[in-house]
Design a protein around this motif. Structure first.
Motif, PDB file in Angstrom:
ATOM      1  N   UNK A   1      -3.433  12.250  10.087  1.00  0.00           N
ATOM      2  CA  UNK A   1      -4.152  11.001   9.878  1.00  0.00           C
ATOM      3  C   UNK A   1      -3.556  10.347   8.635  1.00  0.00           C
ATOM      4  N   UNK A   2      -3.148   9.085   8.759  1.00  0.00           N
ATOM      5  CA  UNK A   2      -2.495   8.377   7.661  1.00  0.00           C
ATOM      6  C   UNK A   2      -3.408   7.260   7.168  1.00  0.00           C
ATOM      7  N   UNK A   3      -3.803   7.360   5.903  1.00  0.00           N
ATOM      8  CA  UNK A   3      -4.746   6.429   5.302  1.00  0.00           C
ATOM      9  C   UNK A   3      -3.996   5.544   4.304  1.00  0.00           C
TER      10      UNK A   3
ATOM     11  N   UNK B   1       0.135  14.805   2.153  1.00  0.00           N
ATOM     12  CA  UNK B   1       1.366  14.233   1.630  1.00  0.00           C
ATOM     13  C   UNK B   1       1.088  12.799   1.228  1.00  0.00           C
ATOM     14  N   UNK B   2       1.647  12.378   0.115  1.00  0.00           N
ATOM     15  CA  UNK B   2       1.523  10.994  -0.320  1.00  0.00           C
ATOM     16  C   UNK B   2       2.872  10.312  -0.110  1.00  0.00           C
TER      17      UNK B   2
ATOM     18  N   UNK C   1      -7.120  17.533  11.760  1.00  0.00           N
ATOM     19  CA  UNK C   1      -8.517  17.970  11.784  1.00  0.00           C
ATOM     20  C   UNK C   1      -9.254  17.516  10.530  1.00  0.00           C
ATOM     21  N   UNK C   2      -8.651  17.785   9.372  1.00  0.00           N
ATOM     22  CA  UNK C   2      -9.257  17.381   8.107  1.00  0.00           C
ATOM     23  C   UNK C   2      -9.331  15.856   8.004  1.00  0.00           C
ATOM     24  N   UNK C   3      -8.296  15.183   8.500  1.00  0.00           N
ATOM     25  CA  UNK C   3      -8.253  13.726   8.425  1.00  0.00           C
ATOM     26  C   UNK C   3      -9.399  13.070   9.167  1.00  0.00           C
ATOM     27  N   UNK C   4      -9.682  13.554  10.367  1.00  0.00           N
ATOM     28  CA  UNK C   4     -10.806  12.984  11.123  1.00  0.00           C
ATOM     29  C   UNK C   4     -12.127  13.256  10.421  1.00  0.00           C
ATOM     30  N   UNK C   5     -12.260  14.424   9.799  1.00  0.00           N
ATOM     31  CA  UNK C   5     -13.489  14.719   9.051  1.00  0.00           C
ATOM     32  C   UNK C   5     -13.607  13.814   7.829  1.00  0.00           C
TER      33      UNK C   5
ATOM     34  N   UNK D   1       0.824  -1.189   0.000  1.00  0.00           N
ATOM     35  CA  UNK D   1       0.000   0.000   0.000  1.00  0.00           C
ATOM     36  C   UNK D   1       0.869   1.254   0.000  1.00  0.00           C
ATOM     37  N   UNK D   2       0.250   2.373  -0.377  1.00  0.00           N
ATOM     38  CA  UNK D   2       0.832   3.696  -0.210  1.00  0.00           C
ATOM     39  C   UNK D   2       0.081   4.348   0.942  1.00  0.00           C
ATOM     40  N   UNK D   3       0.544   5.510   1.371  1.00  0.00           N
ATOM     41  CA  UNK D   3      -0.074   6.200   2.501  1.00  0.00           C
ATOM     42  C   UNK D   3      -0.362   7.649   2.106  1.00  0.00           C
ATOM     43  N   UNK D   4      -1.564   8.097   2.418  1.00  0.00           N
ATOM     44  CA  UNK D   4      -1.918   9.508   2.259  1.00  0.00           C
ATOM     45  C   UNK D   4      -2.006  10.090   3.668  1.00  0.00           C
ATOM     46  N   UNK D   5      -1.151  11.086   3.931  1.00  0.00           N
ATOM     47  CA  UNK D   5      -1.132  11.747   5.242  1.00  0.00           C
ATOM     48  C   UNK D   5      -1.897  13.063   5.129  1.00  0.00           C
ATOM     49  N   UNK D   6      -2.923  13.187   5.960  1.00  0.00           N
ATOM     50  CA  UNK D   6      -3.812  14.345   5.938  1.00  0.00           C
ATOM     51  C   UNK D   6      -3.683  15.061   7.288  1.00  0.00           C
TER      52      UNK D   6
END
Length: 164
Positions: free
Chosen positions: A85-87, A103-104, A59-63, A51-56
């Protein structure tokens, strides 16, 4: 299997195999990962293979997570960290994004992860799984994440304007 893997299996036999398979998909050493967790440390896992990771931003990540859940869209593993938040998303699915604010992480990057049992309100070195990895290789769809991110930032912009 080493002592760390054995102790994980003995502690929770139903969860041991999926966790071990999840680690294997990353290309990381299962023994080193389980040993780190057994010692109360974070495990360093490589990005870009499973997988890759998108870091948000936090505050925005939880939304974004809230919106994905509200829409009943697939939510794969998601970490809450000091950096945001890292997805986890499919490899290559977000590397050409150009939205400001996130950030990706791709091949060559790593992330430090707690054991999948570390979920809120618990943390390990300021990290916790919002959505822990499960046995199946479920990941958040990058297009769904992108749409939720744009929606979340638009919603937050509208509600943060003076007079609202």
């Amino acid at each position: 299997m080493n002592d760390a893997a054995n102790s994980l299996y003995e502690a929770n036999p139903a969860d041991a195999y999926p966790v071990i398979e999840w680690i294997k998909r990353t290309g990381a050493s299962v023994d080193e990962t389980l040993a780190a967790w057994k010692d109360g440390k974070l495990a360093e896992l490589p990005v870009g293979r499973a997988w890759d990771v998108v870091r948000i931003p936090t505050f925005e990540g939880w939304e974004v997570v809230r919106q994905l859940c509200a829409l009943r869209l697939t939510l794969g593993p998601v970490l809450h960290t000091q950096l945001g938040v890292e997805v986890l998303v499919p490899v290559g699915s977000a590397e050409d994004w150009d939205c400001p604010g996130f950030t990706v992480l791709v091949v060559g990057d790593t992330i430090d992860v707690p054991h999948p049992a570390v979920v809120p309100p618990h943390t390990q070195n300021a990290r916790s799984w919002i959505s822990a990895p499960r046995g199946e290789p479920t990941l958040t769809d990058a297009a769904d994440l992108y749409g939720a991110y744009l929606s979340a930032t638009a919603t937050m912009t509208r509600t943060s304007r003076p007079g609202r």
